[in-house]
Design a protein around this motif. Structure first.
Motif, PDB file in Angstrom:
ATOM      1  N   LEU A 142      -9.216  -0.297   6.278  1.00  0.00           N
ATOM      2  CA  LEU A 142      -7.967   0.579   5.616  1.00  0.00           C
ATOM      3  C   LEU A 142      -7.210  -0.485   5.134  1.00  0.00           C
ATOM      4  CD1 LEU A 142      -6.399   3.260   4.896  1.00  0.00           C
ATOM      5  CD2 LEU A 142      -5.312   2.894   7.305  1.00  0.00           C
ATOM      6  N   GLY A 143      -6.749  -1.482   5.475  1.00  0.00           N
ATOM      7  CA  GLY A 143      -5.989  -2.386   4.800  1.00  0.00           C
ATOM      8  C   GLY A 143      -6.288  -3.118   3.615  1.00  0.00           C
ATOM      9  N   GLN A 144      -7.711  -3.276   3.658  1.00  0.00           N
ATOM     10  CA  GLN A 144      -8.405  -3.837   2.429  1.00  0.00           C
ATOM     11  C   GLN A 144      -8.372  -2.881   1.179  1.00  0.00           C
ATOM     12  OE1 GLN A 144      -9.076  -7.130   2.030  1.00  0.00           O
ATOM     13  NE2 GLN A 144      -9.616  -6.625   0.048  1.00  0.00           N
ATOM     14  N   PHE A 145      -8.544  -1.618   1.677  1.00  0.00           N
ATOM     15  CA  PHE A 145      -8.804  -0.193   0.798  1.00  0.00           C
ATOM     16  C   PHE A 145      -7.652  -0.209   0.275  1.00  0.00           C
ATOM     17  CE2 PHE A 145      -8.037   4.172   0.315  1.00  0.00           C
ATOM     18  CZ  PHE A 145      -8.905   4.596  -0.603  1.00  0.00           C
ATOM     19  N   LEU A 146      -6.402  -0.200   0.947  1.00  0.00           N
ATOM     20  CA  LEU A 146      -4.991   0.119   0.493  1.00  0.00           C
ATOM     21  C   LEU A 146      -4.629  -1.021  -0.656  1.00  0.00           C
ATOM     22  CD1 LEU A 146      -3.162   1.149   3.266  1.00  0.00           C
ATOM     23  CD2 LEU A 146      -4.029   2.683   1.602  1.00  0.00           C
ATOM     24  N   TRP A 181      -0.581   2.518  11.217  1.00  0.00           N
ATOM     25  CA  TRP A 181      -0.895   1.472  10.301  1.00  0.00           C
ATOM     26  C   TRP A 181      -0.239   1.701   8.811  1.00  0.00           C
ATOM     27  CZ3 TRP A 181      -6.967   2.234  11.869  1.00  0.00           C
ATOM     28  CH2 TRP A 181      -6.947   1.440  13.004  1.00  0.00           C
ATOM     29  N   LEU A 182      -0.715   2.870   8.452  1.00  0.00           N
ATOM     30  CA  LEU A 182      -0.126   3.409   7.283  1.00  0.00           C
ATOM     31  C   LEU A 182       1.660   3.251   7.018  1.00  0.00           C
ATOM     32  CD1 LEU A 182      -1.976   6.767   6.496  1.00  0.00           C
ATOM     33  CD2 LEU A 182      -2.388   4.622   5.287  1.00  0.00           C
ATOM     34  N   ILE A 183       2.437   3.495   8.048  1.00  0.00           N
ATOM     35  CA  ILE A 183       3.634   3.320   8.152  1.00  0.00           C
ATOM     36  C   ILE A 183       4.252   1.840   7.706  1.00  0.00           C
ATOM     37  CG2 ILE A 183       5.778   3.528   9.620  1.00  0.00           C
ATOM     38  CD1 ILE A 183       4.728   6.136  10.589  1.00  0.00           C
ATOM     39  N   GLN A 184       3.407   0.954   8.432  1.00  0.00           N
ATOM     40  CA  GLN A 184       3.383  -0.370   8.459  1.00  0.00           C
ATOM     41  C   GLN A 184       3.063  -0.936   7.148  1.00  0.00           C
ATOM     42  OE1 GLN A 184       2.401  -2.576  12.106  1.00  0.00           O
ATOM     43  NE2 GLN A 184       1.514  -0.767  12.486  1.00  0.00           N
ATOM     44  N   VAL A 188       2.405   1.967   0.937  1.00  0.00           N
ATOM     45  CA  VAL A 188       2.406   3.267   1.128  1.00  0.00           C
ATOM     46  C   VAL A 188       3.904   3.557   1.076  1.00  0.00           C
ATOM     47  CG1 VAL A 188       2.209   5.107   2.994  1.00  0.00           C
ATOM     48  CG2 VAL A 188       0.454   3.055   2.847  1.00  0.00           C
ATOM     49  N   LEU A 189       4.071   4.431   0.253  1.00  0.00           N
ATOM     50  CA  LEU A 189       5.593   5.237  -0.103  1.00  0.00           C
ATOM     51  C   LEU A 189       5.631   6.366   0.590  1.00  0.00           C
ATOM     52  CD1 LEU A 189       6.009   4.949  -3.931  1.00  0.00           C
ATOM     53  CD2 LEU A 189       6.961   3.341  -2.308  1.00  0.00           C
ATOM     54  N   ALA A 190       4.489   7.270   0.863  1.00  0.00           N
ATOM     55  CA  ALA A 190       4.659   8.426   1.586  1.00  0.00           C
ATOM     56  C   ALA A 190       3.105   8.853   1.868  1.00  0.00           C
ATOM     57  CB  ALA A 190       5.313   9.437   0.846  1.00  0.00           C
ATOM     58  N   PHE A 191       3.149   9.923   2.876  1.00  0.00           N
ATOM     59  CA  PHE A 191       1.891  10.562   3.172  1.00  0.00           C
ATOM     60  C   PHE A 191       1.954  11.607   3.878  1.00  0.00           C
ATOM     61  CE2 PHE A 191       1.983   7.715   7.022  1.00  0.00           C
ATOM     62  CZ  PHE A 191       1.961   8.915   7.958  1.00  0.00           C
ATOM     63  N   GLN A 193      -0.171  15.469   5.393  1.00  0.00           N
ATOM     64  CA  GLN A 193      -1.591  15.846   6.046  1.00  0.00           C
ATOM     65  C   GLN A 193      -2.325  16.663   4.840  1.00  0.00           C
ATOM     66  OE1 GLN A 193      -1.811  17.556  10.103  1.00  0.00           O
ATOM     67  NE2 GLN A 193      -2.174  19.599   8.956  1.00  0.00           N
ATOM     68  N   ALA A 194      -3.361  16.548   4.833  1.00  0.00           N
ATOM     69  CA  ALA A 194      -4.213  17.033   3.623  1.00  0.00           C
ATOM     70  C   ALA A 194      -4.147  18.686   3.907  1.00  0.00           C
ATOM     71  CB  ALA A 194      -5.497  16.525   3.672  1.00  0.00           C
ATOM     72  N   LYS A 195      -4.448  19.383   2.733  1.00  0.00           N
ATOM     73  CA  LYS A 195      -4.666  20.993   2.989  1.00  0.00           C
ATOM     74  C   LYS A 195      -5.922  21.247   3.516  1.00  0.00           C
ATOM     75  CE  LYS A 195      -2.055  21.631  -1.561  1.00  0.00           C
ATOM     76  NZ  LYS A 195      -2.270  22.227  -2.923  1.00  0.00           N
ATOM     77  N   PRO A 196      -6.205  22.348   4.215  1.00  0.00           N
ATOM     78  CA  PRO A 196      -7.402  22.578   4.929  1.00  0.00           C
ATOM     79  C   PRO A 196      -8.577  22.408   4.175  1.00  0.00           C
ATOM     80  CG  PRO A 196      -5.618  24.383   5.215  1.00  0.00           C
ATOM     81  CD  PRO A 196      -4.955  23.370   4.109  1.00  0.00           C
ATOM     82  N   LEU A 197      -8.743  22.661   2.632  1.00  0.00           N
ATOM     83  CA  LEU A 197      -9.938  22.498   1.932  1.00  0.00           C
ATOM     84  C   LEU A 197     -10.043  21.102   1.628  1.00  0.00           C
ATOM     85  CD1 LEU A 197      -9.877  25.579  -0.517  1.00  0.00           C
ATOM     86  CD2 LEU A 197     -11.289  25.354   1.656  1.00  0.00           C
ATOM     87  N   GLU A 198      -9.127  20.045   1.947  1.00  0.00           N
ATOM     88  CA  GLU A 198      -9.073  18.579   1.839  1.00  0.00           C
ATOM     89  C   GLU A 198      -9.273  17.758   2.871  1.00  0.00           C
ATOM     90  OE1 GLU A 198      -5.497  18.109  -0.458  1.00  0.00           O
ATOM     91  OE2 GLU A 198      -6.291  18.750  -2.329  1.00  0.00           O
ATOM     92  N   GLY A 199      -9.469  18.479   4.210  1.00  0.00           N
ATOM     93  CA  GLY A 199      -9.602  17.842   5.268  1.00  0.00           C
ATOM     94  C   GLY A 199      -8.654  18.244   6.641  1.00  0.00           C
ATOM     95  N   GLY A 200      -7.608  18.844   5.924  1.00  0.00           N
ATOM     96  CA  GLY A 200      -6.742  19.485   7.196  1.00  0.00           C
ATOM     97  C   GLY A 200      -6.145  18.258   7.886  1.00  0.00           C
ATOM     98  N   ALA A 201      -6.291  18.551   9.408  1.00  0.00           N
ATOM     99  CA  ALA A 201      -5.634  17.815  10.305  1.00  0.00           C
ATOM    100  C   ALA A 201      -6.603  16.353  10.255  1.00  0.00           C
ATOM    101  CB  ALA A 201      -5.380  18.334  11.564  1.00  0.00           C
ATOM    102  N   GLY A 202      -7.655  16.404   9.775  1.00  0.00           N
ATOM    103  CA  GLY A 202      -8.537  15.178   9.933  1.00  0.00           C
ATOM    104  C   GLY A 202      -8.249  14.326   8.644  1.00  0.00           C
ATOM    105  N   ALA A 203      -7.262  14.527   7.778  1.00  0.00           N
ATOM    106  CA  ALA A 203      -7.095  13.646   6.642  1.00  0.00           C
ATOM    107  C   ALA A 203      -5.747  13.561   6.218  1.00  0.00           C
ATOM    108  CB  ALA A 203      -8.180  14.203   5.521  1.00  0.00           C
ATOM    109  N   LEU A 204      -5.236  12.706   5.439  1.00  0.00           N
ATOM    110  CA  LEU A 204      -4.043  12.504   4.768  1.00  0.00           C
ATOM    111  C   LEU A 204      -4.094  12.123   3.474  1.00  0.00           C
ATOM    112  CD1 LEU A 204      -2.585  10.135   7.663  1.00  0.00           C
ATOM    113  CD2 LEU A 204      -1.904  12.467   7.304  1.00  0.00           C
ATOM    114  N   LEU A 205      -3.083  12.742   2.543  1.00  0.00           N
ATOM    115  CA  LEU A 205      -2.904  12.142   1.369  1.00  0.00           C
ATOM    116  C   LEU A 205      -1.683  11.231   1.147  1.00  0.00           C
ATOM    117  CD1 LEU A 205      -3.130  15.894  -0.565  1.00  0.00           C
ATOM    118  CD2 LEU A 205      -4.733  14.237  -0.159  1.00  0.00           C
ATOM    119  N   VAL A 206      -2.089  10.069   0.715  1.00  0.00           N
ATOM    120  CA  VAL A 206      -1.285   8.943   0.640  1.00  0.00           C
ATOM    121  C   VAL A 206      -0.848   8.590  -0.778  1.00  0.00           C
ATOM    122  CG1 VAL A 206      -0.908   6.624   1.552  1.00  0.00           C
ATOM    123  CG2 VAL A 206      -2.433   8.192   2.724  1.00  0.00           C
ATOM    124  N   LEU A 207       0.562   8.504  -1.049  1.00  0.00           N
ATOM    125  CA  LEU A 207       0.916   7.842  -2.113  1.00  0.00           C
ATOM    126  C   LEU A 207       1.379   6.504  -2.304  1.00  0.00           C
ATOM    127  CD1 LEU A 207       2.280   9.014  -4.959  1.00  0.00           C
ATOM    128  CD2 LEU A 207       4.280   9.028  -4.055  1.00  0.00           C
TER     129      LEU A 207
END
Length: 215
Positions: A142-146, A181-184, A188-191, A193-207
């Motif tokens: 995740l760190g390398q991806f960001l 991890w994302l908060i640290q 990452v400016l913000a994130f 929870q994804a919409k139900p069709l985008e993963g819902g509680a199993g995913a995050l949208l990260v700015l």
């Protein structure tokens, strides 16, 4: 008739004499050449001293192929930076906005950012799926991806961490880790929870912040 025979005999003798002289001259030249060769060989032998010819071994020796240098130290430094930048002991629970839409934003971020992120104001440009990874692997990946996404100028990514339904006790361990991890991460400016069709509680949208300005 006799005169003619005598003349022929003299001619034959002259030819034989010429042939013998030529053969003698060629023999003398060969002897002189052999003498010069022996003299050169003796001079070479005296110059280099005693020597013994190498035995034929039938092997062919090729010079080693140069190997391109690998930036191993740089890679180790990068991994060290990633591990130091993300701690597994960080408690993110007090920083999360827990409502019907779990979310987080860094201090100083405008109040309109989270609603815009939920509405899809920034298109998702990249995604990473952390399913099946161990905790330490997921953290490093995740760190390398960001870092790579920010360097490429990407603003919005989707991080899929799963709902934890397959974890012991149905506890979403990786989900909670990803929040911390994302908060640290400074990228990452913000994130939200994804919409139900985008993963819902199993995913995050990260700015992500831009690489130049950090905003």
């Amino acid at each position: 008739m006799k005169a003619k025979s005598l003349q022929d005999l003299k001619h034959i003798r002259a030819q034989l004499a010429q042939a013998e002289a030529l053969a003698a001259r060629q023999a003398a030249e060969r002897a002189a050449a052999e003498q010069r060769a022996r003299a050169d060989q003796d001079l070479f032998a005296r110059a280099i001293g005693p020597a013994q010819p190498l035995r034929a071994h039938g092997r062919v020796t090729h010079p080693p192929v140069p190997v391109a240098p690998q930036p191993l130290q740089w890679q180790r430094d990068e991994q060290a930076v990633l591990r130091e930048a993300i701690s597994d002991e960080f408690d993110a629970s007090t920083l999360l906005q827990v409502d019907e839409h779990l979310s987080f934003s860094q201090p100083g971020i405008g109040s309109d950012v989270l609603p815009k992120l939920r509405r899809g104001h920034w298109a998702v440009q990249r995604q990473i799926d952390l399913h099946g990874l161990r905790t330490d692997e997921a953290r490093d990946v995740l760190g390398q991806f960001l870092r790579e996404a920010q360097r490429a100028g990407v603003r919005c990514v989707r991080v899929v961490h799963g709902k934890g339904l397959g974890s012991p006790g149905k506890t979403p361990v990786l989900k909670a880790k990803v929040h911390g991890w994302l908060i640290q991460k400074k990228e990452v400016l913000a994130f939200v929870q994804a919409k139900p069709l985008e993963g819902g509680a199993g995913a995050l949208l990260v700015l992500l912040a831009t690489a130049r300005t950090g905003t």
